[in-house]
Design a protein around this motif. Structure first.
Motif, PDB file in Angstrom:
ATOM      1  N   ASN A  32       0.825  -1.208   0.000  1.00 45.03           N
ATOM      2  CA  ASN A  32       0.000   0.000   0.000  1.00 45.03           C
ATOM      3  C   ASN A  32       0.855   1.251   0.000  1.00 45.03           C
ATOM      4  O   ASN A  32       0.557   2.228  -0.699  1.00 45.03           O
ATOM      5  CB  ASN A  32      -0.910  -0.018   1.236  1.00 45.03           C
ATOM      6  CG  ASN A  32      -1.960   1.092   1.185  1.00 45.03           C
ATOM      7  OD1 ASN A  32      -2.366   1.496   0.105  1.00 45.03           O
ATOM      8  ND2 ASN A  32      -2.371   1.587   2.338  1.00 45.03           N
ATOM      9  N   THR A  33       1.917   1.242   0.774  1.00 46.53           N
ATOM     10  CA  THR A  33       2.819   2.402   0.808  1.00 46.53           C
ATOM     11  C   THR A  33       3.463   2.627  -0.554  1.00 46.53           C
ATOM     12  O   THR A  33       3.576   3.760  -1.031  1.00 46.53           O
ATOM     13  CB  THR A  33       3.890   2.186   1.879  1.00 46.53           C
ATOM     14  OG1 THR A  33       3.243   1.976   3.150  1.00 46.53           O
ATOM     15  CG2 THR A  33       4.808   3.384   1.971  1.00 46.53           C
ATOM     16  N   PHE A  86       1.647   9.577  -5.897  1.00 44.19           N
ATOM     17  CA  PHE A  86       2.103  10.922  -5.548  1.00 44.19           C
ATOM     18  C   PHE A  86       3.100  11.445  -6.574  1.00 44.19           C
ATOM     19  O   PHE A  86       3.045  12.627  -6.949  1.00 44.19           O
ATOM     20  CB  PHE A  86       2.737  10.879  -4.142  1.00 44.19           C
ATOM     21  CG  PHE A  86       3.272  12.195  -3.690  1.00 44.19           C
ATOM     22  CD1 PHE A  86       2.427  13.235  -3.270  1.00 44.19           C
ATOM     23  CD2 PHE A  86       4.651  12.433  -3.723  1.00 44.19           C
ATOM     24  CE1 PHE A  86       2.956  14.452  -2.877  1.00 44.19           C
ATOM     25  CE2 PHE A  86       5.168  13.655  -3.321  1.00 44.19           C
ATOM     26  CZ  PHE A  86       4.318  14.651  -2.884  1.00 44.19           C
ATOM     27  N   GLU A  87       3.961  10.576  -7.009  1.00 40.61           N
ATOM     28  CA  GLU A  87       4.964  11.013  -8.000  1.00 40.61           C
ATOM     29  C   GLU A  87       4.290  11.401  -9.305  1.00 40.61           C
ATOM     30  O   GLU A  87       4.694  12.377  -9.963  1.00 40.61           O
ATOM     31  CB  GLU A  87       5.973   9.891  -8.215  1.00 40.61           C
ATOM     32  CG  GLU A  87       6.881   9.651  -7.002  1.00 40.61           C
ATOM     33  CD  GLU A  87       7.805   8.462  -7.187  1.00 40.61           C
ATOM     34  OE1 GLU A  87       7.623   7.749  -8.206  1.00 40.61           O
ATOM     35  OE2 GLU A  87       8.672   8.227  -6.315  1.00 40.61           O
ATOM     36  N   ALA A 100       4.475  15.166 -11.046  1.00 39.87           N
ATOM     37  CA  ALA A 100       4.985  15.402 -12.401  1.00 39.87           C
ATOM     38  C   ALA A 100       4.021  16.260 -13.208  1.00 39.87           C
ATOM     39  O   ALA A 100       4.439  17.000 -14.119  1.00 39.87           O
ATOM     40  CB  ALA A 100       5.232  14.068 -13.099  1.00 39.87           C
ATOM     41  N   GLN A 101       2.743  16.211 -12.924  1.00 39.07           N
ATOM     42  CA  GLN A 101       1.754  16.996 -13.664  1.00 39.07           C
ATOM     43  C   GLN A 101       1.726  18.455 -13.229  1.00 39.07           C
ATOM     44  O   GLN A 101       1.264  19.314 -13.979  1.00 39.07           O
ATOM     45  CB  GLN A 101       0.366  16.382 -13.477  1.00 39.07           C
ATOM     46  CG  GLN A 101       0.219  14.999 -14.099  1.00 39.07           C
ATOM     47  CD  GLN A 101      -1.126  14.375 -13.800  1.00 39.07           C
ATOM     48  OE1 GLN A 101      -1.938  14.987 -13.122  1.00 39.07           O
ATOM     49  NE2 GLN A 101      -1.351  13.166 -14.317  1.00 39.07           N
TER      50      GLN A 101
END
Length: 529
Positions: free
Chosen positions: A343-344, A351-352, A356-357
């Motif tokens: 899960n982590t 999140f990454e 990036a967006q």
């Protein structure tokens, strides 16, 4: 000589007044006929008079006699008079001086034999049955275990002792006795009053209200039991809110009360047996029911105990019940660490991608798009305000155009024309009304002229008035020398009255001509003037 002898014999007779001869006849009849019994058919009976007395006649196939029952005697009669019934009347023969009639003053009245009694009983039964007093649907059920029993009977007879003895033997309860006469002229009214008196009692009164009533009497003949055939007794029994047992006479005796009562008992003892159960039997039944209840409870407990033991043997042990949950818990605890790691890692990758967006160019593009949208909204708002202002200006122009003086001038002109028309019409109406009133006045004047006494004066008549200008309607109201005036059609003439035998002072030509035509030797008739 014969005439003289007849006159002397007439003078020797004693003179009586009408009252004296009527009283003498009354005393003679009452002395000759004391108490008598008369058998006859009742005729002309229409019920008691408003005074309470009853007047009718007794007749047979050849004669009739007037009869009267005074109010005090009528209320005590065991058998009331009925139209067409053959009765035996006992009383005193007397006369009524006011109409020169003889009559019997009745003191007692009874049917002429058992056949008449049975006919009267059957007629009364049909009448009360037609009113629904004997219907089975209105009868009540007796209470199983009454606490208070009301008994309507004689307090000195053997009936009350039998009832009390039977109730004491079977089921001792509280008994309230209402003493009445069970035979005689007043027995029916007393029994009816007792039934209504028991029903009038209320819970909590000094005398307990009965749960069931017993109306009882020993056996006897039809005449002895006649009080229980009284209409008042039957109606009181039918109206009773307390269940009522009729125990009158023996098993073969029937009265109208038996039809109206809720239950008929063959004897007074049987009525007591119907009113209360047997205490010993109730106790025996209660003991048997208690024993059956105890046995049923014991058997039910044994059965339930065996069922619990069987269910306890079928239940698994505690280790077997917890084995499967323990295994599931261990498997979940072993996979919890790996699940947290996965899960982590998944959250870090998401999140990454989001990071990036988020570049400066993307933010600038978003800001430019929002500014363009705001500018377009501003232009649209300005156009909308301009259109709203234009529409408001147009409405104001239309309103200003309508608010000119021309419509008011037109309305004033139309009102002026209408006013002229109305003024012209009112003038015409006034003229018509004036003409109508003139015609009515002319008609009234013509009617007054035609009814006036002056038209009569034109036909040669005159009105005589005295010195006070009052019209004189008779010669007797005038005296010689009175000043009078004569009113003709063309004026008035004053004159003075003279005696009837005096010669007239002046005659008219017409009068002389009439005198010349009178027969020779006729005398002057005189004149009023």
């Amino acid at each position: 000589m014969a005439q003289s002898f007849f006159d002397d014999s007439q003078s020797n007779l004693a003179e009586y007044t009408v009252s004296e001869i009527s009283g003498s006849i009354k005393r003679t009849v009452e002395d000759a006929f004391g108490h008598v019994r008369i058998r006859g058919e009742i005729s002309g009976y229409r019920g008691p008079h408003s005074s309470g007395h009853a007047y009718f006649s007794l007749k047979d196939d050849r004669a009739r006699i007037e009869a009267v029952v005074w109010r005090g005697v009528f209320s005590k009669l065991k058998f009331k008079p009925e139209e067409g019934m053959e009765m035996i009347a006992t009383g005193k023969v007397t006369t009524y001086p006011g109409s020169s009639k003889y009559q019997i003053v009745i003191e007692s009245l009874e049917p002429a034999g058992a056949g008449a009694l049975m006919a009267l009983l059957e007629e009364r039964r049909k009448k009360l049955a037609a009113e629904g007093l004997f219907d089975e649907g209105r009868k009540q059920l007796l209470p199983h275990m009454p606490k208070v029993i009301g008994v309507v009977t004689s307090p000195t007879g053997a009936v009350i002792r039998d009832i009390l003895h039977r109730i004491t033997d079977r089921f001792p309860v509280h008994v309230v006795v209402w003493p009445v006469r069970v035979q005689g002229e007043t027995s029916g009214d007393e029994v009816a009053a007792a039934i209504r008196g028991f029903n009038a009692l209320q819970p909590g009164d000094a005398i307990a209200r009965p749960d069931v009533l017993i109306v009882a009497r020993g056996g006897g003949s039809l005449e002895d039991l006649w009080g229980f055939n009284d209409e008042a007794v039957v109606r009181a029994a039918a109206e009773s809110d307390i269940p009522l047992i009729s125990a009158v006479g023996h098993e073969t005796d029937w009265t109208l009360l038996d039809h109206a009562a809720d239950v008929r008992a063959p004897t007074p003892t049987g009525a007591a047996e119907m009113a209360v159960p047997v205490k010993a039997e109730l106790e025996a039944n209660l003991a048997a029911i208690s024993a059956r209840l105890s046995g049923s409870i014991s058997r039910a407990l044994d059965t339930n105990r065996q069922n619990v033991r069987a269910l306890a043997r079928a239940l698994p042990s505690i280790d077997m019940l917890l084995a499967l949950p323990r295994r599931r818990f261990d498997e979940s605890a072993g996979g919890l660490g790996r699940a947290l790691q996965l899960n982590t890692a998944n959250k870090r990758q998401l999140f990454e991608r989001r990071a990036a967006q988020l570049t400066p160019a993307t933010l600038q593009r978003r800001v430019l798009e929002k500014r363009q949208m705001i500018a377009e909204f501003g232009v649209r708002a300005e156009r909308q305000v301009e259109r709203q202002i234009d529409r408001s200006s147009a409405r104001l122009s239309n309103a200003a155009a309508r608010l000119t003086l021309r419509p008011a001038t037109d309305r004033i002109a139309r009102s002026h024309d209408r006013l002229q028309v109305l003024a012209r019409r009112s003038g015409e109406i006034v003229s018509l009304l004036s003409e109508r009133r003139s015609r009515q006045l002319q008609e009234a004047a013509r009617l007054l002229t035609s009814m006036s006494y002056r038209n009569v004066l034109k036909r040669g008549y005159a009105v005589v008035r005295d010195a006070k200008e009052r019209a004189v309607d008779s010669a007797a109201s005038l005296a010689s020398g009175d000043a009078i005036s004569l009113e003709f059609a063309d004026g008035r003439v004053n004159a003075v009255t003279a005696d009837g035998d005096a010669a007239p002072a002046r005659r008219k030509p017409a009068a002389k001509k009439a005198e010349g035509k009178s027969p020779k030797g006729s005398k002057d008739q005189g004149s009023l003037f």
